[in-house]
Design a protein around this motif. Structure first.
Motif, PDB file in Angstrom:
ATOM      1  N   ILE A   1       0.209  -1.311  -0.252  1.00  0.00           N
ATOM      2  CA  ILE A   1      -0.045   0.137   0.435  1.00  0.00           C
ATOM      3  C   ILE A   1       1.292   1.152  -0.071  1.00  0.00           C
ATOM      4  O   ILE A   1       1.832   1.394   0.688  1.00  0.00           O
ATOM      5  CB  ILE A   1      -0.968   0.446   0.986  1.00  0.00           C
ATOM      6  N   ASP A   2       0.474   2.113  -1.336  1.00  0.00           N
ATOM      7  CA  ASP A   2       1.074   3.358  -1.358  1.00  0.00           C
ATOM      8  C   ASP A   2       1.080   4.128   0.212  1.00  0.00           C
ATOM      9  O   ASP A   2      -0.026   4.925   0.000  1.00  0.00           O
ATOM     10  CB  ASP A   2       1.198   4.317  -2.420  1.00  0.00           C
ATOM     11  N   ASP A   3       1.567   4.468   0.618  1.00  0.00           N
ATOM     12  CA  ASP A   3       1.162   5.569   2.075  1.00  0.00           C
ATOM     13  C   ASP A   3       1.352   6.994   2.139  1.00  0.00           C
ATOM     14  O   ASP A   3       0.833   7.370   3.021  1.00  0.00           O
ATOM     15  CB  ASP A   3       1.764   4.696   3.408  1.00  0.00           C
ATOM     16  N   SER A   4       2.042   7.041   0.654  1.00  0.00           N
ATOM     17  CA  SER A   4       2.067   8.975   0.693  1.00  0.00           C
ATOM     18  C   SER A   4       0.951   9.239  -0.223  1.00  0.00           C
ATOM     19  O   SER A   4       0.496  10.691   0.254  1.00  0.00           O
ATOM     20  CB  SER A   4       3.220   8.834  -0.710  1.00  0.00           C
ATOM     21  N   LEU A   5      -0.128   7.969  -0.252  1.00  0.00           N
ATOM     22  CA  LEU A   5      -1.743   9.192  -0.613  1.00  0.00           C
ATOM     23  C   LEU A   5      -2.768   9.088   0.530  1.00  0.00           C
ATOM     24  O   LEU A   5      -2.537   8.715   0.941  1.00  0.00           O
ATOM     25  CB  LEU A   5      -1.859   7.577  -1.532  1.00  0.00           C
ATOM     26  N   GLU A   6      -3.527  10.490   0.104  1.00  0.00           N
ATOM     27  CA  GLU A   6      -4.354  11.228   1.359  1.00  0.00           C
ATOM     28  C   GLU A   6      -5.101   9.266   0.762  1.00  0.00           C
ATOM     29  O   GLU A   6      -5.022   8.791   0.038  1.00  0.00           O
ATOM     30  CB  GLU A   6      -5.157  11.985   0.613  1.00  0.00           C
ATOM     31  N   GLY A   7      -5.583   9.317   2.101  1.00  0.00           N
ATOM     32  CA  GLY A   7      -7.002   8.323   2.213  1.00  0.00           C
ATOM     33  C   GLY A   7      -5.994   7.166   2.361  1.00  0.00           C
ATOM     34  O   GLY A   7      -6.807   5.652   2.439  1.00  0.00           O
ATOM     35  N   TYR A   8      -4.572   6.239   2.271  1.00  0.00           N
ATOM     36  CA  TYR A   8      -4.269   4.828   2.486  1.00  0.00           C
ATOM     37  C   TYR A   8      -4.799   4.638   3.778  1.00  0.00           C
ATOM     38  O   TYR A   8      -4.606   3.216   2.951  1.00  0.00           O
ATOM     39  CB  TYR A   8      -2.974   5.298   2.355  1.00  0.00           C
ATOM     40  N   GLN A   9      -4.548   5.381   5.043  1.00  0.00           N
ATOM     41  CA  GLN A   9      -5.435   4.131   6.179  1.00  0.00           C
ATOM     42  C   GLN A   9      -6.631   3.338   6.047  1.00  0.00           C
ATOM     43  O   GLN A   9      -6.893   2.625   5.784  1.00  0.00           O
ATOM     44  CB  GLN A   9      -5.813   5.270   7.601  1.00  0.00           C
ATOM     45  N   SER A  10      -7.386   4.214   4.570  1.00  0.00           N
ATOM     46  CA  SER A  10      -9.060   3.915   4.539  1.00  0.00           C
ATOM     47  C   SER A  10      -8.746   1.762   3.160  1.00  0.00           C
ATOM     48  O   SER A  10      -9.218   1.669   3.790  1.00  0.00           O
ATOM     49  CB  SER A  10      -9.851   4.468   4.043  1.00  0.00           C
ATOM     50  N   VAL A  11      -7.690   2.618   2.322  1.00  0.00           N
ATOM     51  CA  VAL A  11      -6.979   1.500   1.967  1.00  0.00           C
ATOM     52  C   VAL A  11      -6.323  -0.111   2.977  1.00  0.00           C
ATOM     53  O   VAL A  11      -7.226  -0.808   2.431  1.00  0.00           O
ATOM     54  CB  VAL A  11      -6.645   1.486   0.561  1.00  0.00           C
ATOM     55  N   MET A  12      -5.436   0.693   4.063  1.00  0.00           N
ATOM     56  CA  MET A  12      -5.404  -0.358   4.422  1.00  0.00           C
ATOM     57  C   MET A  12      -6.050  -0.780   5.353  1.00  0.00           C
ATOM     58  O   MET A  12      -6.467  -2.132   5.481  1.00  0.00           O
ATOM     59  CB  MET A  12      -4.080   0.431   5.708  1.00  0.00           C
ATOM     60  N   LEU A  13      -6.944  -0.402   6.036  1.00  0.00           N
ATOM     61  CA  LEU A  13      -8.355  -0.888   6.541  1.00  0.00           C
ATOM     62  C   LEU A  13      -9.344  -2.030   5.765  1.00  0.00           C
ATOM     63  O   LEU A  13      -9.478  -3.317   6.247  1.00  0.00           O
ATOM     64  CB  LEU A  13      -9.646  -0.405   7.464  1.00  0.00           C
ATOM     65  N   ASN A  14      -9.294  -1.122   4.547  1.00  0.00           N
ATOM     66  CA  ASN A  14     -10.407  -2.705   3.770  1.00  0.00           C
ATOM     67  C   ASN A  14      -9.566  -3.924   3.337  1.00  0.00           C
ATOM     68  O   ASN A  14      -9.916  -4.756   3.751  1.00  0.00           O
ATOM     69  CB  ASN A  14     -10.518  -1.911   1.955  1.00  0.00           C
ATOM     70  N   TYR A  15      -8.095  -3.321   3.008  1.00  0.00           N
ATOM     71  CA  TYR A  15      -6.836  -4.798   2.692  1.00  0.00           C
ATOM     72  C   TYR A  15      -6.994  -5.627   4.857  1.00  0.00           C
ATOM     73  O   TYR A  15      -7.700  -7.401   4.194  1.00  0.00           O
ATOM     74  CB  TYR A  15      -5.825  -4.212   2.780  1.00  0.00           C
ATOM     75  N   ILE A  16      -6.992  -4.781   5.671  1.00  0.00           N
ATOM     76  CA  ILE A  16      -7.089  -6.003   6.786  1.00  0.00           C
ATOM     77  C   ILE A  16      -8.583  -6.401   7.155  1.00  0.00           C
ATOM     78  O   ILE A  16      -8.297  -7.443   7.378  1.00  0.00           O
ATOM     79  CB  ILE A  16      -6.996  -5.075   7.759  1.00  0.00           C
ATOM     80  N   LYS A  17     -10.004  -5.607   6.992  1.00  0.00           N
ATOM     81  CA  LYS A  17     -11.086  -6.493   6.469  1.00  0.00           C
ATOM     82  C   LYS A  17     -10.692  -7.235   5.733  1.00  0.00           C
ATOM     83  O   LYS A  17     -11.807  -8.662   6.022  1.00  0.00           O
ATOM     84  CB  LYS A  17     -11.999  -5.565   6.774  1.00  0.00           C
ATOM     85  N   GLY A  18     -10.028  -8.017   4.310  1.00  0.00           N
ATOM     86  CA  GLY A  18     -10.741  -9.334   3.832  1.00  0.00           C
ATOM     87  C   GLY A  18      -9.449 -10.022   4.042  1.00  0.00           C
ATOM     88  O   GLY A  18      -9.558 -10.640   3.394  1.00  0.00           O
ATOM     89  N   ASP A  19      -8.399  -9.774   4.968  1.00  0.00           N
ATOM     90  CA  ASP A  19      -7.801 -11.000   5.549  1.00  0.00           C
ATOM     91  C   ASP A  19      -7.860 -11.318   6.305  1.00  0.00           C
ATOM     92  O   ASP A  19      -7.967 -10.647   7.159  1.00  0.00           O
ATOM     93  CB  ASP A  19      -5.788 -10.019   5.440  1.00  0.00           C
ATOM     94  N   GLU A  20      -7.962 -12.653   6.106  1.00  0.00           N
ATOM     95  CA  GLU A  20      -9.070 -13.169   7.359  1.00  0.00           C
ATOM     96  C   GLU A  20      -7.825 -13.391   8.451  1.00  0.00           C
ATOM     97  O   GLU A  20      -8.635 -13.179   9.965  1.00  0.00           O
ATOM     98  CB  GLU A  20      -9.210 -14.493   6.843  1.00  0.00           C
ATOM     99  N   LYS A  21      -6.717 -13.655   8.999  1.00  0.00           N
ATOM    100  CA  LYS A  21      -6.204 -13.496   9.492  1.00  0.00           C
ATOM    101  C   LYS A  21      -5.410 -12.920  10.477  1.00  0.00           C
ATOM    102  O   LYS A  21      -5.861 -12.155  11.625  1.00  0.00           O
ATOM    103  CB  LYS A  21      -4.963 -13.883   9.360  1.00  0.00           C
ATOM    104  N   LEU A  22      -5.561 -11.420   9.347  1.00  0.00           N
ATOM    105  CA  LEU A  22      -5.387 -10.400  10.054  1.00  0.00           C
ATOM    106  C   LEU A  22      -5.829  -9.134  10.546  1.00  0.00           C
ATOM    107  O   LEU A  22      -5.809  -8.404  11.758  1.00  0.00           O
ATOM    108  CB  LEU A  22      -4.319  -8.951   8.936  1.00  0.00           C
TER     109      LEU A  22
END
Length: 102
Positions: free
Chosen positions: A42-63
């Motif tokens: 995930i490119d953390d230099s982009l605005e709103g990357y936290q939302s993208v990160m949380l969506n990936y976490i939600k989609g990853d069963e273990k995380l």
């Protein structure tokens, strides 16, 4: 080693040595977030990357399981002034080692 992989590992280690439950909980959450940023590139230099990160976490069963468990323990700490983090730390350590390597 990527800076996010390094941070994920260091935050986990910081959690393990800290005696403060608040610090431990925050370090665990940030470790999971840094691990997700690394794992999904995930490119953390982009605005709103936290939302993208949380969506990936939600989609990853273990995380997601780990992230939810930490949040549950935050509420437990507020209500009962105690935390039980040993299992979470052990599972996160295994996930870090699997994703980043030992």
């Amino acid at each position: 080693m990527n800076s996010h992989a390094y941070l994920a590992r260091q935050l986990l280690e910081f959690c393990e040595i800290s005696d403060d439950p608040t610090v431990k909980l925050l370090a665990l959450l940030r470790s999971i977030e840094e691990l997700a940023i690394y794992k999904y590139n995930i490119d953390d230099s982009l605005e709103g990357y936290q939302s993208v990160m949380l969506n990936y976490i939600k989609g990853d069963e273990k995380l997601y399981k780990l992230y939810s468990a930490v949040i549950d323990e935050m509420f437990n700490y507020l209500l009962e002034n105690e935390v039980k983090l040993d299992d979470i730390i052990q599972e996160l350590r295994a996930e870090v080692n699997q994703i980043i390597g030992t």
